[in-house]
Design a protein around this motif. Sequence first.
Motif, PDB file in Angstrom:
ATOM      1  N   ILE A  31      12.665   2.867   5.515  1.00 52.07           N
ATOM      2  CA  ILE A  31      12.573   2.793   6.973  1.00 52.07           C
ATOM      3  C   ILE A  31      11.193   2.352   7.470  1.00 52.07           C
ATOM      4  O   ILE A  31      11.092   1.563   8.412  1.00 52.07           O
ATOM      5  N   VAL A  32      10.137   2.840   6.855  1.00 51.90           N
ATOM      6  CA  VAL A  32       8.779   2.630   7.368  1.00 51.90           C
ATOM      7  C   VAL A  32       8.314   1.198   7.075  1.00 51.90           C
ATOM      8  O   VAL A  32       8.523   0.688   5.974  1.00 51.90           O
ATOM      9  N   PRO A  33       7.657   0.555   8.040  1.00 52.06           N
ATOM     10  CA  PRO A  33       7.125  -0.790   7.799  1.00 52.06           C
ATOM     11  C   PRO A  33       6.072  -0.794   6.686  1.00 52.06           C
ATOM     12  O   PRO A  33       5.435   0.220   6.419  1.00 52.06           O
ATOM     13  N   ARG A  34       5.891  -1.939   6.068  1.00 50.50           N
ATOM     14  CA  ARG A  34       5.026  -2.067   4.893  1.00 50.50           C
ATOM     15  C   ARG A  34       3.589  -1.612   5.159  1.00 50.50           C
ATOM     16  O   ARG A  34       2.971  -0.963   4.327  1.00 50.50           O
ATOM     17  N   GLY A  78       1.638   3.453   3.013  1.00 55.85           N
ATOM     18  CA  GLY A  78       0.638   4.252   2.306  1.00 55.85           C
ATOM     19  C   GLY A  78       0.316   5.538   3.029  1.00 55.85           C
ATOM     20  O   GLY A  78       0.276   6.620   2.434  1.00 55.85           O
ATOM     21  N   ILE A  79       0.109   5.431   4.323  1.00 51.38           N
ATOM     22  CA  ILE A  79      -0.224   6.607   5.126  1.00 51.38           C
ATOM     23  C   ILE A  79       0.960   7.564   5.185  1.00 51.38           C
ATOM     24  O   ILE A  79       0.810   8.779   5.003  1.00 51.38           O
ATOM     25  N   VAL A  80       2.137   7.044   5.422  1.00 53.67           N
ATOM     26  CA  VAL A  80       3.320   7.893   5.551  1.00 53.67           C
ATOM     27  C   VAL A  80       3.691   8.522   4.208  1.00 53.67           C
ATOM     28  O   VAL A  80       4.087   9.685   4.155  1.00 53.67           O
ATOM     29  N   SER A  81       3.545   7.790   3.117  1.00 52.90           N
ATOM     30  CA  SER A  81       3.871   8.387   1.815  1.00 52.90           C
ATOM     31  C   SER A  81       2.864   9.473   1.440  1.00 52.90           C
ATOM     32  O   SER A  81       3.232  10.497   0.865  1.00 52.90           O
ATOM     33  N   ALA A  82       1.583   9.289   1.799  1.00 55.55           N
ATOM     34  CA  ALA A  82       0.591  10.338   1.554  1.00 55.55           C
ATOM     35  C   ALA A  82       0.890  11.573   2.396  1.00 55.55           C
ATOM     36  O   ALA A  82       0.792  12.707   1.911  1.00 55.55           O
ATOM     37  N   ALA A  83       1.264  11.363   3.649  1.00 50.32           N
ATOM     38  CA  ALA A  83       1.621  12.491   4.510  1.00 50.32           C
ATOM     39  C   ALA A  83       2.871  13.199   4.001  1.00 50.32           C
ATOM     40  O   ALA A  83       2.956  14.434   4.050  1.00 50.32           O
ATOM     41  N   THR A  84       3.816  12.439   3.477  1.00 52.39           N
ATOM     42  CA  THR A  84       5.030  13.036   2.910  1.00 52.39           C
ATOM     43  C   THR A  84       4.689  13.886   1.696  1.00 52.39           C
ATOM     44  O   THR A  84       5.193  15.001   1.544  1.00 52.39           O
ATOM     45  N   MET A  85       3.822  13.387   0.846  1.00 49.51           N
ATOM     46  CA  MET A  85       3.430  14.132  -0.351  1.00 49.51           C
ATOM     47  C   MET A  85       2.676  15.405   0.015  1.00 49.51           C
ATOM     48  O   MET A  85       2.962  16.480  -0.522  1.00 49.51           O
ATOM     49  N   LEU A  86       1.710  15.303   0.920  1.00 46.62           N
ATOM     50  CA  LEU A  86       0.959  16.497   1.330  1.00 46.62           C
ATOM     51  C   LEU A  86       1.857  17.507   2.041  1.00 46.62           C
ATOM     52  O   LEU A  86       1.748  18.709   1.810  1.00 46.62           O
TER      53      LEU A  86
END
Length: 62
Positions: free
Chosen positions: A36-39, A43-51
């Motif tokens: 869903i998230v634009p390219r 990076g920011i959204v995947s880091a926030a998801t992991m944290l």
Amino acid sequence: MGLDLRVNETWFSTGAWQLAIYAILLCVAFIIVYTIVPRFLRGIVSAATMLGGIYLFAKWIS
């Protein structure tokens, strides 16, 4: 004589199930993020998801 690796602690198997469920849900969250998230935001959204996932898992097991 072999090495006995049996564990009589109930939290050990429960913790293993919690870790398995956490790993599956985190994989699903990353699939959703990368779909869903634009390219340029991945990076920011995947880091926030992991944290966020680490935080929720710590709250869940405590």
